[in-house]
Design a protein around this motif. Structure first.
Motif, short mmCIF file in Angstrom:
data_model
loop_
_atom_site.label_atom_id
_atom_site.label_comp_id
_atom_site.label_asym_id
_atom_site.label_seq_id
_atom_site.Cartn_x
_atom_site.Cartn_y
_atom_site.Cartn_z
N ILE A 216 -3.08 -18.89 2.58
CA ILE A 216 -4.14 -19.69 3.22
C ILE A 216 -4.15 -19.42 4.73
CG2 ILE A 216 -4.86 -22.07 3.73
CD1 ILE A 216 -3.87 -22.72 0.83
N ILE A 217 -2.95 -19.23 5.31
CA ILE A 217 -2.88 -18.92 6.75
C ILE A 217 -3.64 -17.62 7.04
CG2 ILE A 217 -1.26 -18.16 8.56
CD1 ILE A 217 0.59 -20.45 7.65
N GLN A 218 -3.47 -16.63 6.15
CA GLN A 218 -4.23 -15.37 6.30
C GLN A 218 -5.72 -15.65 6.34
OE1 GLN A 218 -3.53 -12.09 6.44
NE2 GLN A 218 -1.33 -12.43 6.61
N LYS A 219 -6.15 -16.50 5.42
CA LYS A 219 -7.58 -16.79 5.32
C LYS A 219 -8.11 -17.48 6.58
CE LYS A 219 -7.93 -17.13 0.32
NZ LYS A 219 -7.95 -18.04 -0.81
N ILE A 220 -7.36 -18.48 7.06
CA ILE A 220 -7.90 -19.19 8.24
C ILE A 220 -7.82 -18.32 9.49
CG2 ILE A 220 -7.52 -21.53 7.31
CD1 ILE A 220 -5.17 -21.81 9.25
N GLN A 221 -6.82 -17.40 9.51
CA GLN A 221 -6.78 -16.42 10.61
C GLN A 221 -8.07 -15.62 10.66
OE1 GLN A 221 -2.16 -15.17 11.06
NE2 GLN A 221 -3.49 -13.63 10.27
N ASN A 222 -8.62 -15.37 9.47
CA ASN A 222 -9.86 -14.59 9.37
C ASN A 222 -11.11 -15.44 9.50
OD1 ASN A 222 -8.30 -12.35 9.00
ND2 ASN A 222 -8.37 -12.46 6.77
N GLY A 223 -10.92 -16.70 9.90
CA GLY A 223 -12.08 -17.54 10.19
C GLY A 223 -12.57 -18.38 9.03
N GLU A 224 -11.89 -18.31 7.87
CA GLU A 224 -12.33 -19.15 6.74
C GLU A 224 -11.87 -20.59 6.94
OE1 GLU A 224 -11.67 -18.15 2.53
OE2 GLU A 224 -11.42 -16.08 3.23
N ARG A 225 -12.58 -21.53 6.33
CA ARG A 225 -12.09 -22.92 6.26
C ARG A 225 -11.72 -23.18 4.80
NH1 ARG A 225 -15.97 -27.17 8.37
NH2 ARG A 225 -14.23 -28.29 9.33
N VAL A 226 -10.51 -23.71 4.57
CA VAL A 226 -9.99 -23.80 3.19
C VAL A 226 -9.66 -25.24 2.81
CG1 VAL A 226 -8.14 -23.02 1.63
CG2 VAL A 226 -8.97 -21.50 3.45
N VAL A 227 -10.12 -25.64 1.62
CA VAL A 227 -9.71 -26.93 1.04
C VAL A 227 -9.02 -26.63 -0.29
CG1 VAL A 227 -10.47 -29.15 0.11
CG2 VAL A 227 -11.67 -28.16 2.05
N ASP A 228 -7.77 -27.10 -0.46
CA ASP A 228 -7.07 -26.89 -1.73
C ASP A 228 -6.31 -28.17 -2.07
OD1 ASP A 228 -5.63 -26.10 -3.91
OD2 ASP A 228 -5.00 -24.18 -3.08
N THR A 229 -6.83 -28.90 -3.04
CA THR A 229 -6.16 -30.16 -3.45
C THR A 229 -5.86 -30.15 -4.95
OG1 THR A 229 -8.36 -31.15 -3.64
CG2 THR A 229 -7.18 -31.59 -1.62
N GLU A 230 -5.54 -28.97 -5.45
CA GLU A 230 -5.21 -28.87 -6.88
C GLU A 230 -3.83 -29.46 -7.19
OE1 GLU A 230 -5.23 -25.12 -8.84
OE2 GLU A 230 -7.13 -24.58 -7.91
N PHE A 231 -3.58 -29.66 -8.48
CA PHE A 231 -2.23 -30.02 -8.94
C PHE A 231 -1.74 -28.88 -9.83
CE2 PHE A 231 -3.79 -34.43 -8.24
CZ PHE A 231 -2.77 -34.88 -7.41
N PRO A 232 -1.33 -27.75 -9.26
CA PRO A 232 -0.92 -26.63 -10.12
C PRO A 232 0.39 -26.93 -10.84
CG PRO A 232 -0.52 -26.11 -7.82
CD PRO A 232 -1.12 -27.48 -7.85
N LEU A 233 0.65 -26.19 -11.90
CA LEU A 233 1.84 -26.48 -12.70
C LEU A 233 3.12 -25.89 -12.12
CD1 LEU A 233 0.45 -26.14 -16.33
CD2 LEU A 233 1.20 -28.21 -15.16
N GLU A 234 2.98 -24.83 -11.29
CA GLU A 234 4.21 -24.17 -10.81
C GLU A 234 4.94 -25.02 -9.77
OE1 GLU A 234 1.13 -22.66 -10.32
OE2 GLU A 234 0.99 -21.93 -8.27
N ASP A 235 6.22 -24.74 -9.61
CA ASP A 235 7.08 -25.47 -8.67
C ASP A 235 6.85 -24.93 -7.27
OD1 ASP A 235 9.16 -26.34 -7.08
OD2 ASP A 235 10.66 -26.24 -8.67
N LYS A 236 6.23 -25.76 -6.41
CA LYS A 236 5.90 -25.27 -5.06
C LYS A 236 7.15 -24.88 -4.28
CE LYS A 236 5.84 -29.87 -3.05
NZ LYS A 236 5.11 -30.94 -2.44
N PHE A 237 8.27 -25.61 -4.52
CA PHE A 237 9.46 -25.32 -3.73
C PHE A 237 10.11 -24.00 -4.14
CE2 PHE A 237 9.16 -29.99 -3.63
CZ PHE A 237 8.93 -30.11 -2.28
N GLU A 238 9.99 -23.70 -5.43
CA GLU A 238 10.58 -22.45 -5.89
C GLU A 238 9.79 -21.28 -5.33
OE1 GLU A 238 12.38 -20.64 -9.95
OE2 GLU A 238 11.04 -22.33 -10.10
N LYS A 239 8.47 -21.49 -5.21
CA LYS A 239 7.61 -20.40 -4.72
C LYS A 239 7.74 -20.23 -3.20
CE LYS A 239 5.31 -19.57 -8.59
NZ LYS A 239 5.85 -18.84 -9.59
#
Ligand code: SF4
Length: 444
Positions: free
Chosen positions: A118-141
């Protein structure tokens, strides 16, 4: 695509609970693997993150007024990117983007592992909204940095989310359903933390004692089993867990307080009200009697255990009689520590429309409750004077030879020492208590 300024410095402002503190530390830690270092002032950064909390009153409005303050910084440094993350981000989502044009990203608490992309995207001028509940473990990733010389204590998230749906609370909506991290991953992370100098771990979860996960072998493990596995780590000296729900205090977990020496004699066990009728309206799923029985079992096994609690006064429909039952409960339990608040409605919760008590009544009840809680807290502290406590030293004090640590019961203890004792467990004779902090001298 237009390439913006490379993000190399980050400033994170954190609100709310220990879970948010842990998330923010983990974000800073993992982004350091991508060459992004943290800075102490927002104006020195390339990316400002507001890690928000939805528990307090008017949480969203507070975020917007904070964003108003950051507008000035953004005017002076137009290259700075701004992100809103955490529970308010989850609850408000797109709305934040619409109301505040300076915001470049809005991320819910379950997608932090996507931050590098997402940091890559906003560096390129995008605005990002992500409020999903994905199944993977965020801490492991999120890769963990191999940071050495960590502080002597650390949080470790083992569980997130809540299925209890107390009628006043937004957590089930902002953090999602109860999910538990894999025991193998948790134990590996605990070992890494201990190897880097951590001596006390606090296992975190919105409903930590609802922890239940499957080992690779398929066998189910609950919090009691997980604690037993973590306590095997030799150089780990102390373990705590927070926050527990009375309904999930299993006998196995209670029994651990009697046999596992590394498990500290301290338990935060919120009840919210001493009246069964209010507990029912709150949809707490337990009674005052069952709560007291749990404490009695704990005290039988560990008579010195310090109990900490949470209270809400002025919940819709709370009568004077209900409130006096809360005061009676406090006299019975004698909390070593407690957090208490006036009820304030949260949009989207079942109790939102029911707020029916005048502010003055709530204020009066809160004052009365806090006076009582303070008496018990002071008494608990006073009883430690003249005793010898094992204190884990966490940091330097105000003066050059002064150090601050915590007793097994979580009390801050101040002590003088000519040598650096940070990270050590020292025997300290407690000499005085000022109500909040204990002071003592090293012995032996
Ligand atoms: S147990 Fe109740 S108060 Fe605690 S997080 Fe879940 S819904 Fe909220």
């Amino acid at each position: 695509m237009k390439m913006g300024k490379k993000i190399e410095k980050i400033f994170v402002k954190t609100y709310g609970c220990q879970m948010n503190v842990f998330d923010s530390e983990r974000i800073e830690d993992s982004l350091s693997n991508f060459g992004i270092r943290k800075v102490k002032e927002p104006q020195w950064s390339d990316l400002i993150l507001l890690n928000t909390c939805h528990i307090r009153e008017k949480a969203a409005e507070k975020v917007y007024s904070e964003l108003g303050r950051f507008k000035k910084i953004k005017r002076e440094n137009p290259g700075i990117k701004i992100g809103v993350i955490g529970c308010v981000a989850q609850a408000e989502g797109q709305e934040i983007m619409q109301r505040s044009k300076i915001v470049d990203m809005v991320l819910g608490p379950q997608v932090y592992h996507r931050l590098p992309d997402i940091i890559q995207k906003i560096q390129n001028g995008e605005r990002v909204v992500d409020t999903e509940f994905p199944l993977e473990d965020k801490f492991e990733k999120l890769p963990q940095s191999k940071q050495v010389n960590r502080p002597s204590t650390s949080f470790l998230t083992v569980q997130e989310g809540c299925d209890k749906f107390c009628s006043f609370c937004v957590v089930p909506y902002t953090r999602g359903a109860e999910t538990s991290r894999s025991p193998e991953v948790i134990v590996r992370e605990a070992m890494e933390l201990v190897e880097s100098g951590v001596r006390e771990l606090t296992l975190l979860g919105q409903n930590v004692n609802a922890y239940q996960a499957q080992r690779k072998s398929g066998e189910l493990l609950d919090l009691a089993g997980l604690i037993e596995e973590i306590c095997v780590i030799e150089d780990l000296k102390r373990l705590r867990f927070v926050t527990s729900h009375p309904k999930d205090m299993t006998d196995d977990l209670i029994l651990l307080f009697g046999k596992e020496k590394k498990l500290m004699p301290y338990l935060h066990l919120p009840i919210q009200s001493g009246s069964d009728s209010v507990l029912k309206k709150m949809n707490r799923g337990h009674t005052v009697k069952s709560y007291i029985e749990t404490i009695e079992k704990l005290r039988y096994l560990r008579p010195d255990i310090a109990i900490s609690g949470d209270f809400i006064v002025g919940f819709p429909g709370e009568t004077e009689e209900d409130f006096s039952l809360t005061l009676d409960l406090c006299d019975r339990i004698k909390y070593a520590q407690a957090y208490s608040f006036k009820y304030s409605p949260r949009a989207g919760t079942p109790a939102y429309e029911r707020d029916d008590l005048p502010e003055g009544v709530k204020t009066k009840r809160l004052t009365k409750l806090q006076e009582k809680l303070k008496i018990h807290q002071k008494e608990f502290q006073r009883n430690l004077v003249e005793t010898v406590q094992e204190v884990l030293i966490e940091k330097c004090g105000k003066f050059s030879d002064q150090y601050i640590g915590r007793s097994p019961y979580m009390n801050p203890v101040v002590v003088a020492s000519p040598r650096n004792i940070i990270g050590k467990i020292i025997k300290i004779k407690i000499l005085s208590s000022n109500g909040l902090t204990l002071s003592g001298e090293t012995i032996g």
